[in-house]
Design an enzyme around this catalytic site. Structure first.
Site, short mmCIF file in Angstrom:
data_model
loop_
_atom_site.label_atom_id
_atom_site.label_comp_id
_atom_site.label_asym_id
_atom_site.label_seq_id
_atom_site.Cartn_x
_atom_site.Cartn_y
_atom_site.Cartn_z
CG ASP A 94 16.58 79.03 36.32
OD1 ASP A 94 16.80 78.38 37.35
OD2 ASP A 94 17.08 80.16 36.12
CG ASP A 274 18.45 76.98 40.72
OD1 ASP A 274 17.61 76.95 39.80
OD2 ASP A 274 19.49 77.65 40.67
#
Length: 389
Positions: A94, A274
């Protein structure tokens, strides 16, 4: 080109392919565990929209020392096998968050190499959260080790299934306020750089689409401390990470325009890059024009853009003066994956969806990153892209 080792995993069986990165002493293999975790596509759409709400203040449930490790495509996220205190954990990769934590699936606590700090830790994501206690322990990934990495041991967590937690590669400022009595918590990459394990704080990310109806291909790679030239073609083009505005706390980037064929959908937007978000979210105005130009509607059941007749024009996102295009076959969900998401046959669906009308309303998510190699360069405060291979 690297003078030290790379760990390149191309399958869960740990087959190793040739790489342009010269080995240290020997090629090391990092096993990657396959998972099959496919949730409702409407939930996936909602997760990304919840991330946008969170960003905007809402609440919701090739360098010398580079080393690479494999990651697994779970269709909704990429997962890496990270060794914490001698135990391998499946953690979501992440760049939209920065804490590293475990305990979502099985208990996480200090080992003989670990030590409790006595501090509490709590992180809220757009689509989930965890809280618990902090400890430090030995963490190893891609053959690189940090002896005393901050780890969050979750006593409670929501929104995570089939994984143990997250390994955060976002900017360190995202850890502010997450651990009691601590200003910020150095990330795994921060610590590798400060201890001299890598000479530059760079994360190279290679993601690739699933094959057919697969849900757990081991087709990703992270390179810590540089990039892997075997994973992209042409030159990397870099863009400055945003330094002001809401998106600047993340891997924020300025978007010049969105296009469909020769039609400009909108100009000027702020977004984030992201790895932890599945879809591609664009501003509402651009999304509405995309539907109009491509002959689509928003499917009431899935929340996705749907089309009675498949679009034929390319979709483009322009950063600076460079436009990155996705062909219809790249931005439409493969029919072989319809069953995984419970999608009805007879029409087409897009990975591109509505990001909202205000604030940060763009997320450059996994489905874009599967087509373009990405570089998150903390040392030079920039983000790079090149065509993935």
């Amino acid at each position: 080109m690297f003078s030290k080792a790379t760990l390149l995993i191309v399958a869960a069986a740990a087959a190793v392919s040739a790489s342009p990165i010269a080995p240290r002493d020997a090629t090391l293999v990092l096993p990657v565990t396959k998972h099959s975790k496919v949730t409702s596509i409407s939930n996936i759409v909602a997760r990304g929209q919840a991330v946008i709400d969170k960003i905007n203040g809402g609440t919701s449930t090739g360098n010398a020392d580079a080393s690479s490790g494999g990651v697994t495509n779970e269709d909704v996220s990429y997962v890496a096998a990270v060794v914490i205190g001698g135990s391998s954990r499946s953690l979501i990769v992440d760049t939209g968050s920065s804490n590293t934590w475990c305990g979502a699936s099985s208990k996480c606590e200090p080992t003989t190499t670990g030590k409790s700090t006595g501090k509490s830790v709590s992180v809220s994501y757009g689509s989930g959260s965890f809280s618990g206690t902090e400890y430090t322990d030995k963490v190893t990934f891609a053959g690189l080790t940090v002896a005393a990495q901050s780890i969050g041991a979750a006593s409670t967590s929501t929104g995570f299934s089939g994984v143990d937690g997250i390994v955060g590669f976002g900017p360190v400022d995202l850890t502010s306020g997450t651990v009691s009595g601590t200003s910020t918590v150095p990330t795994f990459l921060d610590n590798l750089k400060s201890q001299g394990s890598i000479s530059t704080e760079v994360l190279g990310v290679s993601f690739r689409p699933e094959a057919g109806s697969d849900t757990g291909d081991a087709n990703g790679e992270l390179t810590l401390g540089g990039t892997d030239t075997s994973k992209y073609s042409g030159a990397l083009t870099y863009f400055p990470k945003l330094t002001t505005g809401t998106a600047s706390a993340y891997w924020g980037i300025s978007i010049a325009s969105f296009t469909y064929g020769s039609t400009t959908l909108s100009t000027g937007a702020s977004g984030i890059v992201d790895t932890g978000t599945t879809l591609i979210y664009i501003p509402s105005a651009a999304y509405t024009k995309f539907l109009s130009a491509a002959g689509g509607t928003t499917d009431s059941r899935s929340g996705l853009a749907s089309f009675a007749k498949a679009p034929t024009s390319n979709f483009g996102i322009k950063f600076g003066s460079t436009t990155y295009t996705l062909t219809p076959s790249q931005y439409l969900i493969p029919t072989a994956q319809y069953a995984n998401f419970g999608l009805a046959s007879g029409k087409s669906y897009s990975w591109i969806t509505n990001g909202g009308s205000s604030g940060v309303n763009t997320i450059i998510g996994q489905k874009f990153l599967e087509q373009y190699y990405s570089v998150f360069d903390t040392t030079n405060s920039r983000i790079g892209f090149a065509t993935a291979v």
